[in-house]
Design a protein around this motif. Structure first.
Motif: not given
Length: 215
Positions: A178, A181-182, A186, A190, A201-202, A205
């Motif tokens: 996870t 990806w972020w 991403r 992606s 994004a952080k 998560c």
């Protein structure tokens, strides 16, 4: 878009071997000759990208043009040394049984680490057959990173700050994937790269991982 930015996208998406100088030139709308005015060749562009990943200040230097590979002697060993040091630094709190270090700090630190070296890590992953020396050491680094995450989470479960996990190793994998990806995929590889700010994004998560596992 700069030469380095265009090359980064192409190296990560279609691979170093398949990327030609003409592809980079087309991506930024300049002639092939313009590229060669700044860089002696594709290898120099690749090394420039990797050097800027491990040393962001490098991009601000003044260079004689075209940039040649004389600037990048020993860069693979430099990258390997950074991987080893980074792995050691990331696991440092395990030495004190995570005293004063919590699950939230771990997830934050892991995200920041993955984001900081995203280009370099993805480059090695996507071009492992062309750069076997780097790939070999990167696999060791990835295992060290995962093992440290696994030990941290197990420690947090034992001190009852994180919920028990029936399948600890698999759940650790889920958390790492996870974050990866972020923080990495991403942004660069992606299917539909979005313009979500890294800070957002952080936050996504952190909210979801902490909400799922923190007591």
């Amino acid at each position: 878009m700069s030469i380095a930015e265009a090359a980064t996208t192409l190296f990560l998406r279609q691979g170093y071997a398949r990327t030609q100088i003409s592809h980079i030139a087309k991506a930024i709308g300049v002639s092939v000759g313009t590229i060669y005015h700044d860089f002696a060749g594709k290898k120099e562009i690749m090394h420039f990208v990797l050097k800027c990943t491990i040393d962001p200040d490098f991009m601000e230097r003044d260079f004689e043009k075209p940039i040649t590979d004389e600037l990048f002697v020993g860069i693979e060993n430099e990258i390997v040394a950074l991987l080893e040091q980074t792995g050691t630094d990331f696991a440092v709190h395990l030495e004190s049984n995570t005293d004063g270090y919590g699950f939230e700090a771990l997830i934050s630190d892991a995200f920041d680490l993955l984001a900081r070296y995203a280009v370099g890590c993805l480059f090695i992953e996507k071009n492992q057959y062309e750069f076997k020396y780097l790939a070999e050491h990167y696999r060791i680094y990835r295992k060290r990173f995962f093992d440290a995450m696994h030990r941290y989470i197990r420690s947090f479960i034992e001190n009852e700050t994180v919920k028990p996990m029936k399948y600890l190793e698999l759940t650790t994998t889920l958390i790492v994937e996870t974050l990866t990806w972020w923080a990495m995929d991403r942004r660069f590889i992606s299917y539909e790269v979005s313009d979500i700010p890294l800070e957002l994004a952080k936050e996504v998560c952190m909210d979801n991982i902490l909400g799922a596992y923190k007591k």
